[in-house]
Design a protein around this motif. Structure first.
Motif, PDB file in Angstrom:
ATOM      1  N   ALA A  88       0.872  -1.169   0.000  1.00  8.04           N
ATOM      2  CA  ALA A  88       0.000   0.000   0.000  1.00  8.04           C
ATOM      3  C   ALA A  88       0.910   1.221   0.000  1.00  8.04           C
ATOM      4  N   ARG A  89       0.308   2.398   0.146  1.00 13.44           N
ATOM      5  CA  ARG A  89       1.110   3.609   0.250  1.00 13.44           C
ATOM      6  C   ARG A  89       0.519   4.505   1.314  1.00 13.44           C
ATOM      7  N   CYS A 113      -2.561  -8.057  16.345  1.00 11.49           N
ATOM      8  CA  CYS A 113      -3.441  -8.914  15.534  1.00 11.49           C
ATOM      9  C   CYS A 113      -2.632  -9.783  14.578  1.00 11.49           C
ATOM     10  N   GLY A 114      -1.306  -9.773  14.707  1.00  7.01           N
ATOM     11  CA  GLY A 114      -0.462 -10.576  13.827  1.00  7.01           C
ATOM     12  C   GLY A 114      -0.178  -9.936  12.485  1.00  7.01           C
ATOM     13  N   ILE A 115      -0.437  -8.627  12.390  1.00  8.23           N
ATOM     14  CA  ILE A 115      -0.197  -7.901  11.148  1.00  8.23           C
ATOM     15  C   ILE A 115       1.091  -7.099  11.319  1.00  8.23           C
ATOM     16  N   ILE A 116       2.074  -7.411  10.512  1.00  6.24           N
ATOM     17  CA  ILE A 116       3.385  -6.786  10.614  1.00  6.24           C
ATOM     18  C   ILE A 116       3.562  -5.790   9.474  1.00  6.24           C
ATOM     19  N   VAL A 117       3.992  -4.587   9.821  1.00  4.34           N
ATOM     20  CA  VAL A 117       4.220  -3.533   8.838  1.00  4.34           C
ATOM     21  C   VAL A 117       5.717  -3.301   8.728  1.00  4.34           C
ATOM     22  N   ASN A 118       6.218  -3.276   7.499  1.00  2.00           N
ATOM     23  CA  ASN A 118       7.633  -3.005   7.273  1.00  2.00           C
ATOM     24  C   ASN A 118       7.772  -1.847   6.289  1.00  2.00           C
ATOM     25  N   VAL A 119       8.622  -0.916   6.653  1.00  2.00           N
ATOM     26  CA  VAL A 119       8.966   0.201   5.779  1.00  2.00           C
ATOM     27  C   VAL A 119      10.455   0.453   5.981  1.00  2.00           C
ATOM     28  N   THR A 120      11.190   0.627   4.898  1.00  2.00           N
ATOM     29  CA  THR A 120      12.615   0.920   5.032  1.00  2.00           C
ATOM     30  C   THR A 120      12.805   2.374   5.475  1.00  2.00           C
ATOM     31  N   HIS A 129       5.641   9.525  -1.677  1.00  2.00           N
ATOM     32  CA  HIS A 129       4.779   8.701  -0.838  1.00  2.00           C
ATOM     33  C   HIS A 129       5.624   7.520  -0.372  1.00  2.00           C
ATOM     34  N   ILE A 130       5.242   6.939   0.721  1.00  2.00           N
ATOM     35  CA  ILE A 130       5.962   5.787   1.248  1.00  2.00           C
ATOM     36  C   ILE A 130       5.202   4.522   0.871  1.00  2.00           C
ATOM     37  N   THR A 131       5.890   3.567   0.256  1.00  2.00           N
ATOM     38  CA  THR A 131       5.288   2.270  -0.014  1.00  2.00           C
ATOM     39  C   THR A 131       5.392   1.448   1.269  1.00  2.00           C
ATOM     40  N   ILE A 132       4.265   0.885   1.661  1.00  2.00           N
ATOM     41  CA  ILE A 132       4.150   0.152   2.929  1.00  2.00           C
ATOM     42  C   ILE A 132       3.981  -1.329   2.630  1.00  2.00           C
ATOM     43  N   GLU A 177       5.062   8.208  -6.397  1.00  2.00           N
ATOM     44  CA  GLU A 177       3.666   8.471  -6.067  1.00  2.00           C
ATOM     45  C   GLU A 177       2.925   7.170  -6.276  1.00  2.00           C
ATOM     46  N   GLY A 178       1.934   6.919  -5.460  1.00  2.00           N
ATOM     47  CA  GLY A 178       1.226   5.648  -5.558  1.00  2.00           C
ATOM     48  C   GLY A 178       2.071   4.532  -4.971  1.00  2.00           C
ATOM     49  N   ILE A 179       1.668   3.308  -5.229  1.00  2.00           N
ATOM     50  CA  ILE A 179       2.389   2.134  -4.735  1.00  2.00           C
ATOM     51  C   ILE A 179       3.461   1.787  -5.756  1.00  2.00           C
ATOM     52  N   THR A 180       4.704   1.739  -5.303  1.00  2.00           N
ATOM     53  CA  THR A 180       5.820   1.478  -6.211  1.00  2.00           C
ATOM     54  C   THR A 180       6.322   0.060  -5.997  1.00  2.00           C
ATOM     55  N   LEU A 181       6.335  -0.724  -7.078  1.00  2.00           N
ATOM     56  CA  LEU A 181       6.825  -2.102  -7.026  1.00  2.00           C
ATOM     57  C   LEU A 181       8.349  -2.121  -7.007  1.00  2.00           C
ATOM     58  N   PRO A 182       8.956  -3.286  -6.688  1.00  2.00           N
ATOM     59  CA  PRO A 182      10.415  -3.368  -6.615  1.00  2.00           C
ATOM     60  C   PRO A 182      11.088  -2.971  -7.916  1.00  2.00           C
TER      61      PRO A 182
END
Length: 186
Positions: A88-89, A113-120, A129-132, A177-182
């Motif tokens: 997401a972003r 809830c077992g949901i892990i968020v990673n952001v560099t 924007h930050i891709t999450i 901008e938006g969600i950026t893929l690898p």
């Protein structure tokens, strides 16, 4: 290197547009909280998601990412399948100062809830924007609420100016901008 306070975050965001849109206070009633906290800023997740799927049975390759690995979704609530992953972003757009490094950590409401968020880390002079990355580590479907808090950003000011910023080295995700893929540089 010092951890920056709510006062500093407000000043940088209001005067220098470091975070936009910017929420001066923490919002937390009936939502996963977001906005300024004592020593950080709780970012919001947008309403667009890329959910990983194994429908095409392709390999996930960071050097040659196949978009058949994902399904696009837009909505107020995203369901991340069990033991799966979504991108997401942030709602917010960032302009990180030259002498600052920002570190992002997932919110405890989701972690419990077992949901892990990673952001560099957000490097000095990163803009965009930050891709999450959102991982559902549970054997159950998990809800992610768009336009609500997802993680907290901590701002660390360096003791001295670095020689090369993210902008200087023309970082591959600069201005995203938006969600950026690898991506890899070629």
């Amino acid at each position: 290197m010092g951890l920056k306070s709510d006062h500093w975050i407000r000043e940088k965001s209001i005067k220098e547009n470091m975070i936009s849109p910017f929420c001066e206070n923490q919002v937390g009633t009936d939502v996963v909280s977001y906005g300024v906290s004592s020593y950080g800023y709780d970012i919001r997740v947008g309403d667009e998601f890329k959910i990983f799927t194994n429908v095409s049975s392709t390999v996930v390759d960071p050097k040659d990412f196949n978009e058949k690995n994902i399904v696009d979704f837009k909505g107020d609530v995203c369901i991340v399948p069990p033991n799966s992953f979504a991108l997401a972003r942030t709602v917010e757009y960032f302009k990180i100062p030259k002498n600052v490094l920002a570190i992002c950590l997932g919110k405890s409401t989701y972690a419990r809830c077992g949901i892990i968020v990673n952001v560099t880390p957000f490097e000095p002079e990163f803009e965009g924007h930050i891709t999450i990355e959102i991982s559902n580590t549970t054997p159950l479907p998990a809800k992610i609420y768009a336009n609500e808090g997802i993680a907290q950003v901590l701002f660390l000011e360096g003791d001295e100016q670095c020689q090369t910023t993210y902008k200087d080295k023309k970082g591959k995700y600069q201005g995203q901008e938006g969600i950026t893929l690898p991506r890899i540089l070629k």
